[in-house]
Design an enzyme around this catalytic site. Structure first.
Site, short mmCIF file in Angstrom:
data_model
loop_
_atom_site.label_atom_id
_atom_site.label_comp_id
_atom_site.label_asym_id
_atom_site.label_seq_id
_atom_site.Cartn_x
_atom_site.Cartn_y
_atom_site.Cartn_z
N GLY A 1 -11.52 36.03 49.41
CA GLY A 1 -11.85 36.97 50.74
C GLY A 1 -13.19 37.49 50.80
O GLY A 1 -13.54 37.81 51.74
N CYS B 1 5.87 18.56 72.06
CA CYS B 1 4.93 17.65 72.21
C CYS B 1 5.20 16.52 73.21
O CYS B 1 6.56 15.82 73.12
CB CYS B 1 4.58 17.21 71.06
SG CYS B 1 3.02 15.69 71.03
N CYS C 1 5.22 13.14 71.14
CA CYS C 1 5.89 12.85 69.94
C CYS C 1 7.24 13.75 69.71
O CYS C 1 8.08 13.55 68.96
CB CYS C 1 5.27 13.09 68.40
SG CYS C 1 4.96 14.64 68.16
N CYS D 1 0.38 17.57 70.69
CA CYS D 1 -0.05 18.05 69.25
C CYS D 1 -1.62 17.94 69.09
O CYS D 1 -2.26 16.96 69.51
CB CYS D 1 0.44 17.38 68.18
SG CYS D 1 2.15 17.13 68.08
N CYS E 1 0.40 13.64 64.91
CA CYS E 1 1.28 13.21 66.13
C CYS E 1 1.55 11.54 66.24
O CYS E 1 2.47 11.16 66.52
CB CYS E 1 0.45 13.68 67.31
SG CYS E 1 1.33 13.44 68.81
#
Lengths: 227, 256, 290
Positions: C31, C239, C242, C264, C270
């Protein structure tokens, strides 16, 4: 209770050719608990100066000012503040007005400062304001807008709210009407009876005769002018 | 009683010029001390040395920390000093812009110190912010407004709320009433006076306004050319000044 | 094969070493923003120069690379960066998340869970999460060093005060391994929980000259309040192609009458689902033959 020893005071005016003005020398006296002493002497003799020195408002040049077990002449600021909070009261001629604080709070403040709870402090403040004939309608207002006489009575109420063991009074009865004057005198008598050591300046001779046990002539402490 | 702050021989130099020199005093819990002097007298330099914003060139600034008693804040590590700066110390700047985040709402400004010490409950933070806005007499419906939309007096009161919300023990104030209208000053002074009493705060107030110290300070320190020329009880220094400079200062005030 | 006019992966070897040192330091201090000497790249700032340099430093000839932009493999940015590495490094490229060893991304984490054999490289515009409230770099560095992160919560507080909830929907700040607060780049906050993963995650900011990293399986916590907990939100739809209910969706306007569809954002994911026979509201009708 109050013991002044070899006290002297000078003012040095640095901005006026460093003139040194000697205003007091060799002041010696004591005031016992339960005793009221009146300072006398002509105007300019140093009555107010002496009073202010005892209160710590003026700085002593030399000597000791014992109030209880504190020497005001040499104490640290916080010791003097503590003394003023607990032991030594001062009723001056004029109220130093704090803006926006209600009269009732102005009077109760010295009690709150020593830890009295709000209800008891207010009760005492109400009693004093009532005895000094401040109309109840004014208690919630700041004394800023009051007349001179009303402000002085508020000041007296504030000065007597806490029962100080030592008390300084600067003309407490000046410009009061007969009724209020009587109230103030009885407040002084109550404080005496309660064991307070009191030093006062009274131009009001009958009042002085009534409450004071003896007089101290301040002009005795005035330095002899060099010939 | 141990002092809250013990200042020992503090000095700060700007090259050959003296910022302040040979400053010594103890401040006890609950005491309010004023530092007066004209511009350039070193009073702000001294305040910044005491508050850790400037590193003094000599001397010690001992603070009675909660955890470890008396610690020299000059030599302590920066994280420790900064931690003090957002917990036990507070600093009220003359210019509110220096002490506030102008792009953050009033509530966020007050809440920052709480969040900085770990507050993680929005409702609690909000509640405390509302409480503090009330105490400094800012209408609580202004809580989501930014300080830009506030008057100078309000900004200053917000700065005070932001500083006092974490219950500090020592507050440094640099000309807290400078640049405000007289009526606004009076209100602010009265507010400060009440808060100082109520919270038992110790405070060091730098100002050139003698009326301000008479109202707020128990004790007074007078500075000239970087030196302390006189100290004492506030009313004694003002009513019976001993040093030539103090006499000049006191006699120069216009009587109203 | 790569164009012999270029060193492998465009950057010279010294530069790649310098960047690898920054990457290693970043991984060692999860980080933490490591400064690096960002190079001029043959593309403008804002087009992923930071990510490209990090990818270049990571690539070996055996790697298979995938590049996505907002989850899609077929947008301009993704296509040009993929072509860039095809030309300069000659590495194999793919659109399949599963097949890639190095994935460079802008604004998304793939839906498919990544593995220990993969590296995810993020393009980062502004790496400093404290920047919005504290403009001084000297001060933000000190705040990181001393772990003074109260300001981060001030930002979230402001969100709630103004919008009634934490309105920050992307670039949602996280704390890594209980120490550094980090900007995860402008990924949707829906992706934040995925930051705890098996793959190495590297973040490159070209203009700001910073690299930082999250090592595999690091603890990554999204900042929040007790009474306003973090929520990985997404559009409340399946979605339309899909039928997936658990993926991050793009909203697409499909006609002048305000008709819209949700699909998606991860095109590869997808596509695989559709190939597996999953269908959504607006899927083309199944051919009779199937």
């Amino acid at each position: 209770m109050i013991c002044v020893e070899n006290l002297s005071k000078t003012f040095t005016l640095h901005n006026q050719g460093s003139a040194v003005i000697r205003v007091m020398e060799n002041a010696n006296f004591t005031v016992a608990a339960g005793e009221c002493v009146a300072l006398s002497g002509n105007s300019g003799a140093g009555k107010s100066t002496l009073m202010r020195m005892i209160y710590g408002n003026y700085l002593a040049a030399s000597g000791r000012i014992m109030v209880g077990d504190v020497d005001v002449a040499s104490a640290e600021p916080r010791e003097i503040l503590d003394l003023r909070r607990n032991t030594l009261g001062y009723v001056s001629q004029f109220l130093r007005v704090v803006p926006r604080v209600a009269t009732l709070d102005v009077v109760a403040e010295p009690l709150r400062a020593v830890g009295v709870d709000q209800d008891a402090a207010y009760a005492r403040a109400r009693d004093l304001l009532g005895r000094l004939n401040i109309p109840e309608t004014l208690w919630g207002l700041s004394p800023t807008t009051f007349s001179g006489g009303e402000q002085q009575r508020v000041n007296i109420a504030r000065g007597f709210a806490h029962t100080y063991p030592a008390l300084l009074l600067d003309e407490p009865t000046a410009s009061l009407d007969a009724t209020n004057r009587e109230t103030v005198l009885s407040l002084i008598e109550e404080a005496k009876a309660g064991g307070a050591a009191i030093i006062g300046i009274f131009h009001d001779a009958p009042a002085r005769d009534r409450v004071a046990d003896r007089e101290i002539d301040v002009s005795a402490f005035t330095p002899k002018r060099a010939a | 009683m141990t002092p809250l702050l013990s200042v020992q021989n503090v000095a700060k130099y700007y090259g050959a010029r003296v910022g302040c020199e040979g400053v010594n005093f103890d401040l006890y819990p609950g005491e309010v001390m004023g530092i007066v002097g004209e511009s350039g007298s070193g009073k702000s330099t001294l305040l910044n040395c005491l508050a850790g914003h400037l590193a003094p060139d000599a001397g010690k600034v001992l603070f009675d920390t909660r955890a470890n008693g008396m610690q020299d804040t000059v030599t302590m590590s920066e994280p420790e000093r900064r931690m003090l700066g957002r917990t036990d110390w507070a600093f009220v700047h003359q210019n509110a812009r220096d002490g506030l985040r102008m792009s953050v709402s009033a509530g966020g400004n007050v809440g920052e110190r709480l969040m900085a010490v770990g507050a993680r409950n929005y409702g609690d933070i909000r509640e405390q912010a509302i409480d503090w806005l009330g105490r400094v007499e800012i209408a609580t419906d202004r809580i989501d407004d930014r300080p830009r939309q506030f008057s100078g007096g309000m900004q200053q009161r917000l700065q005070i709320a932001r500083n006092l919300v974490t219950g500090p023990r020592l507050v440094f104030m640099d000309e807290p009433t400078g640049g405000l209208d007289v009526s606004v000053q009076a209100r602010l002074l009265d507010l400060l006076r009440g808060l100082v009493r109520e919270m038992g705060l110790s405070a060091i107030i730098v100002t050139h306004d003698l009326a301000v110290v008479r109202l707020l300070a128990d004790r007074l320190m007078v500075m000239k050319s970087g030196q302390v020329v006189e100290t004492g009880l506030t009313d004694q220094v003002l009513d019976d000044p001993q040093h030539a400079y103090t006499q000049l200062l006191v006699s120069s005030v216009l009587q109203v | 094969m790569s164009d012999p006019a270029y060193n492998f992966a465009y950057l010279d070897e010294q530069t790649k070493r310098m960047i690898r040192r920054a990457i290693l330091k970043g991984i060692a201090i999860p980080g933490y923003q490591v400064p690096f000497a960002s190079r001029e790249m043959p593309m403008p700032y804002g087009w992923g120069t930071g990510g490209v340099q990090v990818s270049a430093a990571c690539l070996v000839p055996e790697d298979t690379m995938k590049v996505i932009d907002q989850g899609a493999d077929d947008t301009t940015n993704a296509v040009s960066i993929r072509k860039f590495f095809e030309n300069t490094a000659g590495v194999a490229t793919t659109e399949k998340t599963r097949e890639a060893t190095v994935i460079q991304t802008r604004h998304r984490i793939p839906e498919e869970p990544l593995t220990e054999d993969q590296i995810l490289v993020y393009q980062v515009p502004i790496p400093e999460p404290l920047r919005f409230l504290e403009p001084r770099e000297t001060e933000t560095r000190k705040m990181h060093a001393l772990e003074e992160y109260g300001l981060m919560h001030v930002k979230l507080y402001e969100d709630i005060a103004q919008h009634g909830n934490i309105a920050t929907a992307y670039a949602y700040p996280v704390q890594v391994e209980g120490r550094y607060v980090m900007d995860p780049s402008p990924i949707p906050k829906f992706d934040n929980p995925k930051l705890e993963m098996a793959a190495i995650q590297l973040f490159g900011a070209g203009r700001e000259q910073r690299i930082y990293a999250i090592p595999p399986y690091s603890k990554v916590v999204s900042l929040d309040f007790e009474d306003y907990p973090f929520e990985a939100s997404k559009a409340d739809h399946p979605c339309d192609l899909c039928g997936a209910e658990h993926t991050y969706l793009d909203e697409v306007i499909i006609d002048d009458a305000g008709g819209r569809m949700f699909v998606c954002s991860d095109t590869d994911y997808c596509g695989e689902r559709q190939a597996d026979g999953h269908r959504g509201r607006l899927s083309p009708k199944l051919e009779a033959a199937q």
